[in-house]
Design an enzyme around this catalytic site. Sequence first.
Site, short mmCIF file in Angstrom:
data_model
loop_
_atom_site.label_atom_id
_atom_site.label_comp_id
_atom_site.label_asym_id
_atom_site.label_seq_id
_atom_site.Cartn_x
_atom_site.Cartn_y
_atom_site.Cartn_z
N HIS A 188 -8.45 0.95 -3.83
CA HIS A 188 -9.35 0.70 -2.71
C HIS A 188 -10.04 2.01 -2.39
O HIS A 188 -9.43 2.92 -1.82
CB HIS A 188 -8.52 0.16 -1.53
CG HIS A 188 -9.28 0.01 -0.26
ND1 HIS A 188 -8.65 -0.23 0.95
CD2 HIS A 188 -10.62 0.05 0.01
CE1 HIS A 188 -9.58 -0.33 1.91
NE2 HIS A 188 -10.77 -0.16 1.36
N MET B 241 -9.00 7.91 0.30
CA MET B 241 -9.81 8.31 1.46
C MET B 241 -10.33 9.72 1.25
O MET B 241 -9.59 10.59 0.77
CB MET B 241 -8.96 8.25 2.73
CG MET B 241 -8.31 6.89 2.96
SD MET B 241 -7.46 6.86 4.54
CE MET B 241 -6.60 5.27 4.42
N ASP C 76 -6.48 -6.74 4.33
CA ASP C 76 -5.88 -5.40 4.36
C ASP C 76 -5.91 -4.84 5.78
O ASP C 76 -6.98 -4.62 6.35
CB ASP C 76 -6.68 -4.50 3.42
CG ASP C 76 -6.13 -3.09 3.30
OD1 ASP C 76 -5.11 -2.78 3.92
OD2 ASP C 76 -6.75 -2.30 2.56
N GLY C 77 -4.72 -4.60 6.33
CA GLY C 77 -4.61 -3.94 7.63
C GLY C 77 -3.78 -4.73 8.60
O GLY C 77 -4.14 -5.84 8.99
N SER D 7 0.85 -1.19 0.00
CA SER D 7 0.00 0.00 0.00
C SER D 7 0.88 1.24 0.00
O SER D 7 1.64 1.47 0.95
CB SER D 7 -0.90 0.03 1.23
OG SER D 7 -1.46 1.33 1.33
N MET E 167 -11.26 -6.19 5.48
CA MET E 167 -10.48 -5.27 6.31
C MET E 167 -10.15 -5.96 7.63
O MET E 167 -11.05 -6.46 8.31
CB MET E 167 -11.27 -3.99 6.61
CG MET E 167 -11.54 -3.08 5.42
SD MET E 167 -10.09 -2.61 4.46
CE MET E 167 -9.08 -1.79 5.70
N HIS F 44 -1.26 -1.28 -4.25
CA HIS F 44 -2.51 -0.98 -3.56
C HIS F 44 -2.60 0.52 -3.32
O HIS F 44 -1.67 1.13 -2.77
CB HIS F 44 -2.56 -1.76 -2.24
CG HIS F 44 -3.87 -1.68 -1.52
ND1 HIS F 44 -4.97 -2.43 -1.89
CD2 HIS F 44 -4.26 -0.95 -0.46
CE1 HIS F 44 -5.97 -2.16 -1.07
NE2 HIS F 44 -5.57 -1.26 -0.19
N ASP G 197 -4.84 3.49 -1.74
CA ASP G 197 -5.89 3.75 -0.75
C ASP G 197 -6.46 5.16 -0.91
O ASP G 197 -5.81 6.14 -0.57
CB ASP G 197 -5.31 3.62 0.67
CG ASP G 197 -5.13 2.16 1.07
OD1 ASP G 197 -6.10 1.39 0.95
OD2 ASP G 197 -4.01 1.80 1.50
N GLY H 267 1.24 -2.08 4.11
CA GLY H 267 1.73 -0.72 3.95
C GLY H 267 2.97 -0.49 4.79
O GLY H 267 4.10 -0.55 4.30
N GLY I 163 -9.07 3.73 7.36
CA GLY I 163 -8.80 5.16 7.57
C GLY I 163 -7.34 5.49 7.83
O GLY I 163 -6.90 6.58 7.53
N PHE I 164 -6.62 4.51 8.37
CA PHE I 164 -5.23 4.79 8.75
C PHE I 164 -4.36 3.56 8.54
O PHE I 164 -4.81 2.43 8.75
CB PHE I 164 -5.15 5.22 10.22
CG PHE I 164 -5.99 6.42 10.51
CD1 PHE I 164 -5.51 7.70 10.26
CD2 PHE I 164 -7.29 6.27 10.99
CE1 PHE I 164 -6.31 8.82 10.50
CE2 PHE I 164 -8.09 7.39 11.22
CZ PHE I 164 -7.60 8.67 10.98
N GLY I 165 -3.11 3.79 8.17
CA GLY I 165 -2.13 2.72 8.13
C GLY I 165 -1.57 2.50 9.54
O GLY I 165 -1.85 3.27 10.46
N GLY I 166 -0.81 1.44 9.68
CA GLY I 166 -0.08 1.22 10.92
C GLY I 166 -0.90 0.74 12.10
O GLY I 166 -0.44 0.79 13.24
N MET J 176 -12.25 4.27 -0.34
CA MET J 176 -12.91 4.52 0.94
C MET J 176 -13.56 5.89 0.80
O MET J 176 -13.12 6.89 1.39
CB MET J 176 -11.86 4.50 2.07
CG MET J 176 -11.36 3.08 2.37
SD MET J 176 -9.81 3.05 3.28
CE MET J 176 -8.65 3.13 1.91
C1 DX5 Z 1 -6.41 1.28 5.79
C2 DX5 Z 1 -5.90 0.97 4.39
C3 DX5 Z 1 -4.78 0.01 4.33
C4 DX5 Z 1 -3.53 0.48 4.98
C5 DX5 Z 1 -2.77 -0.71 5.43
O1 DX5 Z 1 -7.57 2.03 5.69
O2 DX5 Z 1 -6.94 0.42 3.61
O3 DX5 Z 1 -4.51 -0.37 3.00
O4 DX5 Z 1 -2.73 1.24 4.14
O5 DX5 Z 1 -1.67 -0.25 6.13
P1 DX5 Z 1 -0.83 -1.15 7.13
O6 DX5 Z 1 -0.29 -2.30 6.34
O7 DX5 Z 1 0.19 -0.21 7.62
O8 DX5 Z 1 -1.81 -1.63 8.19
ZN ZN Z 2 -6.51 -0.51 1.53
#
Ligand code: DX5
Ligand code: ZN
Length: 225
Positions: free
Chosen positions: A67, A38, A180-181, A9, A138, A34, A36, A202, A143-146, A69
């Site tokens: 993706h 948002m 994903d996530g 991602s 999911m 990927h 994302d 990601g 909404g957020f990575g990490g 969102m």
């Molecule tokens: C979250 C995203 C994910 C995100 C995954 O809303 O859809 O694709 O980037 O990030 P990691 O791998 O850091 O959880």
């Molecule tokens: Zn995603």
Amino acid sequence: MTRYRIAPSILAADFARLGEEVSDVIAAGADLIHFDVMDNHYVPNLTFGPMVCAAIKPYASVPVDVHLMVEPVDALIEAFIGAGADIITFHPEASHHIDRSLALIKNAGRQAGLVLNPATPPQVLEHVFDKLDMVLLMSVNPGFGGQAFIPHTLDKLRQVRTMLDAYRAHSGRRIALEVDGGIKTANIAAAAAAGADTFVAGSAIFGAADYAAEIAAMRRELAAV
Ligand code: DX5
Ligand code: ZN
């Protein structure tokens, strides 16, 4: 034997060098990019849109996995078709007419998918299997990575795997199952054993000093499933 695909991602990439990051992660072994999207409405964060997708497309020698969102979805589906998206997935809660939104993607010759949030029941898939190329589960709230992987996703992966296998047995069509996530080397094998075949990562990949070594470590885990 399942062919596993790894989808970094670019949410976790360096946005100031996005083209280079896309090239580098593909050279390191990415199967998909990927992307994302948002909108600060469907999810409480804001990323990038179709112009950025079109800008990175020349660097992407693998399919771009968009993706969405966003809410509503239909106008952006059309914009992302124009921007060269190869796969487009969206959240069923964000469309009033799921079948029509999927048809928009399919009629343009692109691959279509639905994304299920941790609390979204999989029954929403039942009447649209023929229009699906991918189901994305999911394993965090979007909404957020990490964020940390939600362990209950493993049960849901098994449940959806069973549904997709039953559909394949009578239709002959294979639908990809993406997760994903919070995916990293420590849990990718568990997700694969539960039925996932496509893995978004990601922070695990872009946070690593050596993308190729990280992707290779993930593939070693997958090879042992
Ligand atoms: C979250 C995203 C994910 C995100 C995954 O809303 O859809 O694709 O980037 O990030 P990691 O791998 O850091 O959880
Ligand atoms: Zn995603």
